[in-house]
Enzyme design. Structure first.
Site, PDB file in Angstrom:
ATOM      1  N   HIS A 121       0.863  -1.182   0.000  1.00 22.32           N
ATOM      2  CA  HIS A 121       0.000   0.000   0.000  1.00 22.32           C
ATOM      3  C   HIS A 121       0.898   1.230   0.000  1.00 22.32           C
ATOM      4  O   HIS A 121       2.029   1.192   0.459  1.00 22.32           O
ATOM      5  CB  HIS A 121      -0.863  -0.046   1.269  1.00 22.32           C
ATOM      6  CG  HIS A 121      -1.942   0.989   1.346  1.00 22.32           C
ATOM      7  ND1 HIS A 121      -1.685   2.301   1.700  1.00 22.32           N
ATOM      8  CD2 HIS A 121      -3.283   0.907   1.170  1.00 22.32           C
ATOM      9  CE1 HIS A 121      -2.821   2.971   1.734  1.00 22.32           C
ATOM     10  NE2 HIS A 121      -3.804   2.160   1.405  1.00 22.32           N
ATOM     11  N   ASP A 199       3.233  -4.822   8.002  1.00 21.63           N
ATOM     12  CA  ASP A 199       1.954  -4.127   7.872  1.00 21.63           C
ATOM     13  C   ASP A 199       0.849  -5.180   7.974  1.00 21.63           C
ATOM     14  O   ASP A 199       0.665  -5.996   7.079  1.00 21.63           O
ATOM     15  CB  ASP A 199       1.918  -3.410   6.519  1.00 21.63           C
ATOM     16  CG  ASP A 199       0.558  -2.811   6.186  1.00 21.63           C
ATOM     17  OD1 ASP A 199      -0.402  -2.989   6.968  1.00 21.63           O
ATOM     18  OD2 ASP A 199       0.455  -2.170   5.118  1.00 21.63           O
ATOM     19  N   GLN A 202      -4.401  -5.700   6.751  1.00 17.90           N
ATOM     20  CA  GLN A 202      -5.351  -6.612   6.130  1.00 17.90           C
ATOM     21  C   GLN A 202      -5.293  -8.020   6.706  1.00 17.90           C
ATOM     22  O   GLN A 202      -6.094  -8.874   6.316  1.00 17.90           O
ATOM     23  CB  GLN A 202      -5.096  -6.666   4.615  1.00 17.90           C
ATOM     24  CG  GLN A 202      -5.281  -5.348   3.906  1.00 17.90           C
ATOM     25  CD  GLN A 202      -6.716  -4.842   3.933  1.00 17.90           C
ATOM     26  OE1 GLN A 202      -7.657  -5.615   4.063  1.00 17.90           O
ATOM     27  NE2 GLN A 202      -6.884  -3.536   3.822  1.00 17.90           N
ATOM     28  N   LYS A 225     -10.636  -1.510  10.315  1.00 20.63           N
ATOM     29  CA  LYS A 225     -10.798  -2.634   9.395  1.00 20.63           C
ATOM     30  C   LYS A 225     -11.172  -3.918  10.126  1.00 20.63           C
ATOM     31  O   LYS A 225     -11.423  -4.942   9.494  1.00 20.63           O
ATOM     32  CB  LYS A 225      -9.510  -2.841   8.585  1.00 20.63           C
ATOM     33  CG  LYS A 225      -9.134  -1.644   7.710  1.00 20.63           C
ATOM     34  CD  LYS A 225      -7.837  -1.904   6.966  1.00 20.63           C
ATOM     35  CE  LYS A 225      -7.323  -0.655   6.272  1.00 20.63           C
ATOM     36  NZ  LYS A 225      -8.166  -0.214   5.151  1.00 20.63           N
ATOM     37  N   CYS A 364      -4.865   2.535  -3.706  1.00 21.12           N
ATOM     38  CA  CYS A 364      -3.619   3.044  -3.110  1.00 21.12           C
ATOM     39  C   CYS A 364      -2.470   2.063  -3.311  1.00 21.12           C
ATOM     40  O   CYS A 364      -1.601   1.904  -2.444  1.00 21.12           O
ATOM     41  CB  CYS A 364      -3.798   3.351  -1.623  1.00 21.12           C
ATOM     42  SG  CYS A 364      -4.931   4.704  -1.285  1.00 21.12           S
TER      43      CYS A 364
END
Length: 406
Positions: A121, A199, A202, A225, A364
């Protein structure tokens, strides 16, 4: 027992209609909806114990502090951090990544190297580019193949004594590809002393996270999220690393002593939590963890994987439809385009008229789109409350879009 209707009943927003059709919300990779249990905790904070934390001796301040620190401990357990003070509250993944890139400035010099991947991202690209601008370091990028799978042979080639940071996502937001972070971390540890940044924006909504088992130095994710309010997030960092690095923001809460002659900094986690925090949101993030734990990681993952498998199978029956990352291990996302339809947003607008909410565009992740030589994709992304019937409505809408736009 996994009861999808009981789960859906906890999300009042799903009961509404959009454009005269029942809402089918398939934009969960952008943000998830919030269950009543989270909304009630958030509302309770503002209606019953609204006060600043860590600073007051009065009852409301003490109650607010207790609730926020209880949330921190829930999150510690959720990601299996060794200590609760290794859990830093942030505004989200983007702030967490920028924080790490900023505090590492003094650890890099000219011609040092930072390794990221094509699957990142923008939030895991731009902060490292800015760090390179500040220090003279160079960025190296692990390529992908036609299924969006990282080519880890390049990681082996890139790793050296110059490598100071390796930063990759666990799951691609654009494609849903699950990266082999255990293997990436293992290879990095064998060949470099680099800081390892994961990261988890997700992955935290979909997987059980164990930061000690994977042995990363930093792990970041967003609350919104994973069924929590917007403006919430977590930065995990190993104690000895956070202790050795400078603060990010200066102000209240993060000081031990302050005078015009100089300032000393508070211990963890407060060193990195300057200013008034999002107390209600942080407490509600703990409630979102409770919701996920009650559903059960295994139940959640089994249901979402079944949704993904069903959605891909049904969509691929549509002639001229291409799924990106089709053969890769994925979770939560199916990203696709229709042959002959140049603009993904046209498909998205037709779906919206049918009450189906998806995301269109580059998500993104412009480097991914450049790799596939496309402007963007249609992305349907799933959460625990989605159903197979909703996927049928998605497929029906895509077929209608094909008829209208081809």
């Amino acid at each position: 027992m996994f009861d999808i209707q009981e789960i859906r009943s906890q999300f009042p927003i799903l009961d509404q209609e959009v454009n005269g059709k029942p809402l089918v919300y398939l934009d969960n990779a952008a943000t998830s909806q919030k269950p009543n249990s989270v909304l009630e905790v958030w509302n309770q904070y503002y209606t019953e114990i609204n006060a600043n934390v860590h600073r007051g001796i009065h009852t409301l301040s003490q109650l607010a502090t207790e609730e926020m620190e209880l949330s921190r401990r829930k999150i510690q357990k959720f990601i299996n951090a060794k200590h609760d003070f290794e859990v830093i509250f942030t505004k989200g993944t983007t702030e967490g990544l920028n924080l790490i890139a900023y505090i590492l400035t003094g650890k890099l010099k000219k011609d040092d190297e930072i390794i990221i991947s094509y699957l990142e991202h923008h939030s895991n690209i731009v902060p490292w580019q800015l760090l390179c601008e500040r220090t003279g370091a160079k960025l190296r990028v692990i390529p992908i193949d036609d299924n969006g799978i990282l080519q880890l042979d390049y990681l082996d080639q890139y790793l050296s004594e110059k490598t100071k940071v390796v930063a990759v996502n666990q799951v691609s937001n654009a494609l849903g590809v699950v990266n082999p972070i255990e293997e990436i971390i293992s290879r990095t540890r064998r060949n470099s002393d680099a800081y390892i940044v994961i990261d988890g924006a997700q992955s935290a909504p979909h997987f059980r996270i164990d930061v000690q088992a994977i042995d990363c130095d930093f792990f970041v994710f967003s609350g919104h999220k994973m069924y929590a309010p917007m403006g919430t997030g977590i930065l995990y960092g190993k104690e000895h690393i956070l202790d050795s690095l400078p603060p990010f923001h200066g102000g209240g809460e993060m000081i031990a002593t302050c005078s015009f002659d100089g300032t000393t900094y508070a211990g963890l986690p407060f060193k990195y939590e300057a200013g008034t925090p999002n107390v209600g949101g942080n407490i509600a993030l703990g409630a979102a963890v409770d919701f996920i734990e009650k559903v059960g990681h295994e139940n959640l993952q089994r249901h979402e994987n079944a949704l993904l498998e069903y959605a891909q199978r049904q969509l691929l029956e549509i002639e001229g439809l291409k799924v990106y990352g089709e053969k890769a291990r994925r979770t939560g996302v199916v990203s696709f385009n229709l042959e002959g339809v140049g603009i993904s947003s046209d498909v998205g607008m037709i779906l919206d008229k049918m009450g189906v909410a998806v995301r269109t565009g580059h998500h993104c992740t412009q480097p991914i789109m450049d790799f596939f030589n496309i402007a963007g994709t249609v992305r349907a992304s799933f959460a625990v409350y989605n159903t197979f019937q909703e996927i049928d409505l998605l497929v029906e809408g895509v077929k209608k879009a094909k008829r209208m736009l081809s």
